[in-house]
Design a protein around this motif. Structure first.
Motif, mmCIF file in Angstrom:
data_model
loop_
_atom_site.group_PDB
_atom_site.id
_atom_site.type_symbol
_atom_site.label_atom_id
_atom_site.label_comp_id
_atom_site.label_asym_id
_atom_site.label_seq_id
_atom_site.Cartn_x
_atom_site.Cartn_y
_atom_site.Cartn_z
ATOM 1 N N VAL B 97 0.788 -1.175 0.421
ATOM 2 C CA VAL B 97 0.641 -0.099 0.165
ATOM 3 C C VAL B 97 1.132 1.325 0.001
ATOM 4 O O VAL B 97 0.521 1.760 -0.804
ATOM 5 N N ALA B 98 1.695 0.988 0.797
ATOM 6 C CA ALA B 98 2.683 2.565 1.081
ATOM 7 C C ALA B 98 3.467 2.505 -0.727
ATOM 8 O O ALA B 98 4.293 3.377 -1.082
ATOM 9 N N GLU B 99 3.911 1.429 -1.104
ATOM 10 C CA GLU B 99 4.723 1.750 -2.375
ATOM 11 C C GLU B 99 3.467 2.267 -3.488
ATOM 12 O O GLU B 99 3.951 2.708 -4.128
ATOM 13 N N ASN B 100 2.073 1.951 -3.317
ATOM 14 C CA ASN B 100 1.806 2.665 -4.229
ATOM 15 C C ASN B 100 1.566 3.493 -4.050
ATOM 16 O O ASN B 100 1.370 4.240 -4.872
ATOM 17 N N MET B 101 1.527 4.130 -2.876
ATOM 18 C CA MET B 101 1.252 5.661 -3.023
ATOM 19 C C MET B 101 2.724 6.571 -3.298
ATOM 20 O O MET B 101 2.807 7.691 -3.808
ATOM 21 N N ASP B 102 3.985 5.486 -2.933
ATOM 22 C CA ASP B 102 4.809 6.172 -3.087
ATOM 23 C C ASP B 102 4.837 6.319 -4.549
ATOM 24 O O ASP B 102 6.131 7.674 -5.531
ATOM 25 N N LEU B 123 -5.810 4.425 5.749
ATOM 26 C CA LEU B 123 -5.374 2.458 5.336
ATOM 27 C C LEU B 123 -3.893 2.523 5.848
ATOM 28 O O LEU B 123 -3.341 1.810 5.995
ATOM 29 N N SER B 124 -3.824 3.782 7.087
ATOM 30 C CA SER B 124 -3.005 4.035 8.075
ATOM 31 C C SER B 124 -2.063 2.605 8.724
ATOM 32 O O SER B 124 -0.979 2.479 8.345
ATOM 33 N N ALA B 125 -3.295 1.804 8.357
ATOM 34 C CA ALA B 125 -2.675 0.581 9.471
ATOM 35 C C ALA B 125 -2.244 -0.776 8.844
ATOM 36 O O ALA B 125 -2.315 -1.772 9.339
ATOM 37 N N ALA B 131 -0.869 -4.642 -1.877
ATOM 38 C CA ALA B 131 -2.233 -4.255 -2.273
ATOM 39 C C ALA B 131 -2.932 -4.898 -3.157
ATOM 40 O O ALA B 131 -4.476 -5.405 -2.938
ATOM 41 N N ALA B 132 -2.361 -6.452 -3.795
ATOM 42 C CA ALA B 132 -3.598 -8.098 -4.023
ATOM 43 C C ALA B 132 -4.238 -8.075 -3.062
ATOM 44 O O ALA B 132 -4.881 -9.157 -3.273
ATOM 45 N N ASP B 133 -3.382 -8.076 -1.821
ATOM 46 C CA ASP B 133 -3.955 -8.563 -0.416
ATOM 47 C C ASP B 133 -5.545 -7.803 -0.063
ATOM 48 O O ASP B 133 -6.445 -7.760 1.146
ATOM 49 N N LEU B 134 -5.782 -6.478 -0.837
ATOM 50 C CA LEU B 134 -6.463 -5.844 0.661
ATOM 51 C C LEU B 134 -8.090 -6.439 -0.801
ATOM 52 O O LEU B 134 -7.897 -6.893 -1.773
ATOM 53 N N SER B 135 -9.307 -5.638 0.421
ATOM 54 C CA SER B 135 -10.557 -6.287 -0.209
ATOM 55 C C SER B 135 -10.426 -4.758 -1.034
ATOM 56 O O SER B 135 -10.177 -4.424 -1.549
ATOM 57 N N HIS B 136 -11.825 -5.391 -2.146
ATOM 58 C CA HIS B 136 -12.635 -4.497 -3.058
ATOM 59 C C HIS B 136 -12.581 -2.799 -2.266
ATOM 60 O O HIS B 136 -10.919 -2.194 -3.643
ATOM 61 N N GLY B 137 -13.665 -2.945 -1.238
ATOM 62 C CA GLY B 137 -13.662 -1.886 -0.919
ATOM 63 C C GLY B 137 -11.851 -0.599 -0.671
ATOM 64 O O GLY B 137 -12.356 0.439 -0.985
ATOM 65 N N GLU B 138 -11.550 -1.522 -0.149
ATOM 66 C CA GLU B 138 -10.158 -0.548 0.340
ATOM 67 C C GLU B 138 -8.870 -0.630 -0.816
ATOM 68 O O GLU B 138 -8.215 0.641 -0.581
ATOM 69 N N ILE B 144 -8.079 5.973 -4.703
ATOM 70 C CA ILE B 144 -8.440 7.378 -4.694
ATOM 71 C C ILE B 144 -7.257 7.730 -3.957
ATOM 72 O O ILE B 144 -6.811 9.884 -4.078
ATOM 73 N N GLY B 145 -6.188 7.633 -2.751
ATOM 74 C CA GLY B 145 -5.303 8.277 -2.314
ATOM 75 C C GLY B 145 -4.647 8.181 -3.380
ATOM 76 O O GLY B 145 -3.628 9.363 -3.065
ATOM 77 N N MET B 146 -3.793 7.287 -4.250
ATOM 78 C CA MET B 146 -2.859 7.563 -5.268
ATOM 79 C C MET B 146 -3.023 8.964 -6.139
ATOM 80 O O MET B 146 -2.238 9.359 -6.161
ATOM 81 N N ALA B 147 -4.482 8.638 -6.476
ATOM 82 C CA ALA B 147 -5.431 9.911 -7.489
ATOM 83 C C ALA B 147 -4.661 11.228 -6.402
ATOM 84 O O ALA B 147 -4.081 12.493 -7.252
ATOM 85 N N ILE B 148 -5.056 11.168 -5.040
ATOM 86 C CA ILE B 148 -5.034 12.686 -3.992
ATOM 87 C C ILE B 148 -2.928 13.034 -4.223
ATOM 88 O O ILE B 148 -2.411 14.174 -3.781
#
Lengths: 320, 233
Positions: B97-102, B123-125, B131-138, B144-148
């Motif tokens: 998740v953090a690498e996706n944001m990076d 998603l901080s926790a 990212a493959a292991d996240l639920s659809h909603g996550e 959305i976070g990546m776009a922001i």
């Protein structure tokens, strides 16, 4: 943890390579040295295929081109320090070819099996060219008497010296490529491999990054080719052809795509097995290699390196 | 003071004999929020594809801060400050998740500081989870976070609440209202409860044309819009 495991494996591999000369005779030392050179070549393919997911089926083009360029510079150029210049040319010529091919293919949106087929054709064309252009390349028989490496006035020849050069080169290249993979560059490359359109929509120039990765990969392949001919003393069309392009894919797949170290293990294991089995029955080897490849695809699709990782995870789960 | 950020003039998009968008004139100012609605096949996704350069208009022009962006490569348009969230959650499954944001931040023309966007999208926790292991909603929240994360000037969201619970949908609406203080947002959405929660400038597309535009309260009360949604028009 996965990354730490790979570092531990690399450290263990370095230890094995360091102590091997103490136990091996000259013959076995040269056998391992040659296998490591092909391992270096396999690493070059893995750097591109493993990080981008795009398979180059003509990677021997770059290995062979490096070999031929090294041969021509050291044998015919008459320049001072021909080994050093030869190695530079062995890196530069494949890199330039990859830049041209990569520009047209990757900026043109050629991906997946289309890229694989075009690069396969490249290997066929390259082999045909070196066979046909016999006045320069020696044709079918290639060129004999490539001078050994000479750096700073010292000639590097003999099993031990060449083994050390190859082993040290391999470890340095592995560490450098691993650092690149772990860097920002590597993460973006993984992102492009996962979803190129998404990466572009985030501002990343995917074709440029893919092309540069292809160029680096070709440069390493060319360097391996240049080193190989200087040590073997001979260059021939089979170093640039389709068979070697296929073999290197098998080494990477068996060792573990995307692991960098796995392809070295794959190259060493397959070549060692080839020698043992061919000495018993030469016609048996292709059958065994084919069966092994199929079994690996089913049992460990991520290669033999993944078996160690999976076993470790299984042990940890059991102990938990 | 708000400036005109994006301007579409006479944009039409044709696929062979099919007209997906027809003579669209539209503009959005900075720090504003707009919502695009319309029945299936109305041209909503084509509208976003034109804005992000995935599609080049057959006729007309699209300008971002006065610069024509028609035919620009996707990454160049992104670097101008236009970010997009795709209809199907589109994250990088091999990365955490953090690498996706990076990766999202590194793509910006001027790399923004590391703000706590993950905290913002809840998603901080999960920052070290693949990212493959996240639920659809996550995954929706992550995208959305990546776009922001790239601090865009214009944020385009294609069905941002698809697959979200009603609680998450309301939270997304609240987030967009907070974000519009810094960036312009265009959201394409099917979920009328979300559009109602946004309660903002709303465009209705119908058969590739800009059918209505106005505050959602007016759009909701418009009999002709209801007819469009019920297929009576």
């Amino acid at each position: 943890m996965k990354h730490r495991g790979r570092l531990v494996a690399l450290a263990a591999g370095t230890c094995v390579l360091s102590i091997y000369p103490a136990f091996a005779d000259e013959y076995h030392l040269t056998v391992l040295r040659d296998a490591l050179l092909f391992g270096l070549f396999a690493v070059s393919l893995d750097f591109f295929w493993g990080s981008t997911g795009i398979l180059s089926f003509g990677h021997a083009t770059f290995f062979g081109l490096g070999g031929y360029v090294m041969t021509l510079v050291t044998m015919t150029s008459g320049l001072p320090a021909p080994s050093v210049l030869g190695l530079f040319a062995a890196v530069g010529a494949p890199a330039a070819l990859a830049a041209i091919v990569g520009y047209f293919l990757l900026f043109g949106g050629v991906r997946g099996s289309f890229f694989t087929i075009v690069t396969l054709a490249l290997s066929v064309i390259a082999q045909q060219l070196v066979i046909s252009w016999s006045s320069v390349t020696g044709g079918d028989t290639g060129l004999l008497g490539v001078p050994p490496l000479a750096l700073g006035g010292y000639e590097i020849s003999g099993a031990m010296a060449t083994y050390i050069v190859v082993a040290v080169t391999l470890i340095v290249v592995l560490l450098a490529l691993r650092a690149l993979e772990q860097s920002r560059w590597g993460k973006i490359l993984i992102a492009i491999g996962d979803n190129e359109v998404r990466a572009a929509a985030l501002g990343h120039n995917a074709p440029a990054r893919l092309t540069l990765t292809f160029v680096i990969s070709a440069a390493v392949a060319g360097f391996a080719g240049g080193l190989y001919v200087a040590i073997a003393g001979v260059v021939a069309p089979d170093l640039i052809g389709l068979l070697l392009s296929t073999e290197v894919i098998v080494w990477v797949a068996i060792g573990g795509r995307g692991t960098l170290l796995g392809p070295v293990v794959g190259a060493v294991l397959v070549q060692r097995a080839q020698q043992e089995i061919s000495s018993m029955n030469p016609s048996l080897w292709p059958l065994i290699l084919g069966c092994t490849f199929v079994i690996i695809v089913f049992v460990a699709p991520d290669g033999v390196m993944s078996i160690a990782e999976r076993s470790r995870m299984l042990l940890r789960r059991r102990s938990a | 003071m708000s400036e005109v950020l994006l301007e579409m003039k006479g944009v039409s998009v044709k696929f062979g004999g099919l007209t997906a968008l027809s003579d669209i004139d539209y503009s959005i100012t900075s720090r504003s929020l707009a919502c695009i609605i319309g029945p299936n096949g109305a041209g909503k996704s084509t509208f976003l594809n034109v804005l992000t350069g995935t599609l080049r208009p057959s006729i007309g022009s699209v300008a971002f801060r006065g610069r024509d962006i028609g035919g620009l490569a996707l990454h160049r348009i992104s670097r101008l400050g236009i970010a997009r969230k795709f209809q199907i959650p589109s994250v990088f499954p091999s990365l955490s998740v953090a690498e996706n944001m990076d990766v999202a931040r590194w793509g910006a023309a001027r790399e923004p500081d590391e703000t706590d966007v993950l905290e913002m999208v809840g998603l901080s926790a999960r920052r070290d989870v693949k990212a493959a292991d996240l639920s659809h909603g996550e995954k929706q929240w992550l995208e959305i976070g990546m776009a922001i994360a790239a601090s865009p000037k214009l944020l385009l969201l294609d069905e941002p609440t698809a697959g979200m619970t009603s609680q998450e949908t309301q939270a997304t609406a609240a987030l967009l209202h907070r974000l519009k203080r810094h960036t312009a947002i265009i959201a394409v959405e099917h979920d009328i409860s979300f559009v109602r929660a946004l309660d903002t400038d709303t465009l209705v597309l119908h058969q590739g044309r800009l059918f209505r535009r106005g505050p959602f309260s007016e759009i909701e009360a418009d009999e002709a819009v209801r007819d469009v949604y019920l297929g009576r028009r």
